[in-house]
Design an enzyme around this catalytic site. Structure first.
Site, short mmCIF file in Angstrom:
data_model
loop_
_atom_site.label_atom_id
_atom_site.label_comp_id
_atom_site.label_asym_id
_atom_site.label_seq_id
_atom_site.Cartn_x
_atom_site.Cartn_y
_atom_site.Cartn_z
N ASN A 208 -32.54 -16.10 -1.24
CA ASN A 208 -31.42 -15.51 -0.52
C ASN A 208 -31.03 -16.44 0.63
O ASN A 208 -31.58 -16.37 1.73
CB ASN A 208 -31.80 -14.13 0.01
CG ASN A 208 -31.94 -13.12 -1.11
OD1 ASN A 208 -30.97 -12.64 -1.66
ND2 ASN A 208 -33.19 -12.82 -1.47
N GLU A 209 -30.11 -17.33 0.34
CA GLU A 209 -29.70 -18.35 1.30
C GLU A 209 -28.79 -17.76 2.39
O GLU A 209 -28.33 -16.62 2.27
CB GLU A 209 -28.96 -19.47 0.55
CG GLU A 209 -29.81 -20.21 -0.48
CD GLU A 209 -30.82 -21.17 0.14
OE1 GLU A 209 -31.10 -21.07 1.35
OE2 GLU A 209 -31.34 -22.03 -0.59
N PRO A 210 -28.53 -18.54 3.46
CA PRO A 210 -27.62 -18.08 4.51
C PRO A 210 -26.30 -17.59 3.90
O PRO A 210 -25.73 -18.23 3.02
CB PRO A 210 -27.41 -19.34 5.36
CG PRO A 210 -28.71 -20.07 5.22
CD PRO A 210 -29.13 -19.85 3.80
#
Length: 651
Positions: free
Chosen positions: A181-183
């Site tokens: 879950n990236e930025p």
């Protein structure tokens, strides 16, 4: 918040409860928003987490219920899995009632690819325990096109069918991602396909032998899926995670740092080592949290250096007001600012020396090294075949120039850091000079190599010899004789892959042999525990293990161990015990010694997130150290290399 006893701070445990003693204690201060505990080392921490998981599994077994675990990959949980395997084999821990769901998988990715998380989980856990195959769920990296959305929804549904996750194990990326879950990930996101952040791909590059081989997409559980777990434990190891840990634990909730969403979970613990927890306010600047601190010498030095940075003043310019305005009134209650400033100035001044081997016929009362013996036997341990000149090339040169008997010991071959392109070029040159079947075999092997395959022994040997030749070029340039250069090729490293073996008895014995042979007065070793691929830490463990076993030897009573840092970090100014200044000419000489390692220039395989070459990083770090000393009101030098002395009685 329901925190298991093994992970409770000491202040919250009953007197009869035997558990770990955390380095720091969690406090509900205005700074920290997530429960966290800090251990001296990641090994002890991992064992405690494994114990919590085992306790949960057994509790569910007694109730005849399924235990649903959310599992993570990467380097952080490996020791946890090792301990679970040990408990299964030695203590009878059964996983027959366990169902697992992994967080993520690269896309596209075949299961049998050694970089797949399917391969990782089976290698580290599933192949060694009695978990039913049908109970293992890992996102499928071969799903494509229209199937992806349906697959992700089915993955979520399967988790719900088992009643949700009882326990979720997490790591954390330097972007603040959990799972992948990236930025920008949404608070309510579910399992889905995501494009990987560049920093995430950079961090994965060593495992893939270059960022060009790292997939750009992945399947990941979503933030909402992770948050639905009844219990969450996040692991954080090493100084390179310290900054993102601070942002996550103390910062505002933001999609820019997805891990901050965990602040709203009611049963979450961050389990950290000292490096990962070093930037938290209670550790970095504890005087801002607790006015009743015990002001030790080391804490005082740390505070004064910090205060100079905050005020922009030199040490001798600090006033009572500066101390009082920045939470240090308790320190002034013990001594006035004038005396304190003088003591701190002298302390740092005494770390500076142009004589790293000690200055002969000089009063060494306030010098970092002994004057006698005037000519010392010195071992410089270098984890890889270039760390010696990158990390302490100026000091290395100074020791040789001042007539000490210097021995350089390369602990590993460094063969995996040589690209196939370089190896092919050398093999083809060798064949042109002396046509041979061996050279042609190596050429054919390199050309036929697939992305996920390992180097043959012959190719690994060639790559190791390339690193050896470069090392000799550098040590000769500094003025060292070839007979004072050693290549140990420690067995733990020689796997041909990024994944290394654990340190073995054979590794320790090899290290002991070289120390006994030289009988050194000084040993220099890499103390850079934030090394991205872990070799530095294992090599330091090898040094410490060998030295501890040899402590009864007479020559060891006169042997001092100095630790240097690698290309990524430097010691904090308050930690430094010996600072060796370099002139502009010495800076250039160090640069040219680094240039001798040609295979590590112009597109080095393990670049990290810094695109500059190693010599550029080293020079900036050395200049920065000198500038920090100058800003504190001390002498003005072009550059400095820094060291901390390791004392075995402190361990």
């Amino acid at each position: 918040m329901t925190i298991p006893a093994t992970l409770l701070p000491a202040t919250q445990k009953s007197k009869n409860d035997i558990g770990f003693k955390p380095v720091g204690q969690f406090e509900e201060t205005r700074f920290e928003k997530i429960h966290n505990v800090i251990f001296d080392d990641s090994n002890t921490a991992s064992i405690k987490v494994a114990e919590e998981i085992a306790t949960l599994i057994r509790k569910k077994q007694k109730a005849d219920k399924t235990c649903v675990l959310g599992l993570a990959t990467g380097s952080s949980p490996i020791r946890v899995y090792e301990e679970l395997v040990r408990m299964h084999k030695e203590e009878g821990l059964s996983f027959s009632n366990v169902v697992t769901f992994n967080l993520d998988e690269y896309l596209p990715m075949e299961k049998d690819n050694r970089q797949s998380y399917w391969y990782f989980m089976h290698e580290h856990l599933f192949n060694h325990i009695d978990i039913p195959k049908e109970n293992v769920h890992i996102p499928d990296g071969t799903i494509t096109g229209d199937q992806v959305l349906e697959y992700c929804l089915a993955y979520e549904k399967r988790i719900r069918e088992f009643g949700g996750l009882d326990f979720q194990l997490l790591g954390i990326g330097r972007t603040g991602h959990i799972g992948f879950n990236e930025p920008g990930s949404h608070y309510n996101s579910g399992t889905r396909v995501i494009t990987l952040d560049h920093i995430t791909r950079v961090d994965a590059a060593p495992s893939f032998l270059g960022i060009d081989h790292v997939p750009r997409k992945a399947i990941t559980m979503g933030i909402a899926t992770v948050r639905s777990a009844k219990r969450i434990v996040l692991l954080g190891w090493g100084q390179n995670k310290a900054e993102i840990i601070k942002k996550t634990v103390e910062g505002e909730i933001s999609s820019h740092v997805p891990a901050t969403y965990l602040q709203q979970h009611k049963n979450c613990t961050f389990v950290l080592d000292t490096g990962a927890g070093s930037e938290l306010t209670r550790n970095k600047t504890p005087w801002l949290v607790d006015e009743s601190l015990e002001w030790t010498k080391n804490l005082t030095a740390k505070a004064v250096v910090w205060l100079c940075g905050e005020t922009g003043k030199s040490i001798l310019s600090l006033t009572d007001k500066d101390y009082n305005d920045n939470g240090m009134s308790g320190l002034l209650a013990q001594q006035d600012s004038y005396d304190l400033n003088i003591k701190m100035f002298n302390r740092l001044q005494h770390t500076i020396t142009g004589w790293p081997g000690g200055k002969p016929n000089a009063d060494d009362t306030n010098r970092p090294e002994r004057a006698e013996p005037a000519k010392k036997r010195v071992i410089i341990f270098s984890p890889h075949p270039d760390d010696d000149v990158i990390s302490m090339g100026g000091t290395f040169d100074r020791l040789v120039e001042q007539g000490h008997e210097v021995h350089v010991v390369y602990q590993t071959s460094g063969n995996i850091a040589v690209s196939d392109t370089d190896a092919l070029r050398y093999a083809e040159i060798s064949k042109r000079i002396n046509p041979s079947t061996e050279a042609q075999t190596i050429i054919d092997s390199i050309k036929a190599k697939k992305e996920s395959s390992f180097d043959t022994i012959e190719v690994r040997k060639l790559k190791g010899n390339i690193r050896r030749g470069e090392s000799y070029a550098a040590t000769r340039y500094v003025g060292l004789k070839d007979e004072n250069v050693y290549f140990l090729d420690l067995p733990f490293y020689e796997t041909g892959t990024i994944k290394k073996n654990n340190l073995s008895e054979e590794d320790i014995e090899i290290m002991m042999d070289i120390i006994i042979k030289v009988k050194p007065h000084q040993i220099y070793a890499a103390g850079d525990l934030a090394d991205p691929h872990g070799t530095h830490k294992v090599c330091l463990d090898a040094v410490l293990g060998a030295m501890k076993r040899l402590q009864s030897e007479k020559f060891m009573k006169d042997c001092w161990l100095w630790l240097y840092r690698g290309a990524w970090h430097e010691w904090d100014i308050n930690e430094i015990e010996m600072a060796v200044p370099m002139s502009p000419d010495q800076v250039l000489k160090k640069r040219y010694a680094i240039f001798c390692h040609q295979s590590q220039k112009d597109g080095v395989m393990f670049q990290g997130d810094d695109s500059r070459e190693f010599w550029m990083r080293a020079e900036e770090r050395n200049r920065d150290t000198a500038q920090k000393y100058r800003a504190l009101g001390l002498s003005d030098y072009a550059a400095m290399e820094a060291f901390v002395r390791y004392k075995f009685d402190q361990a």
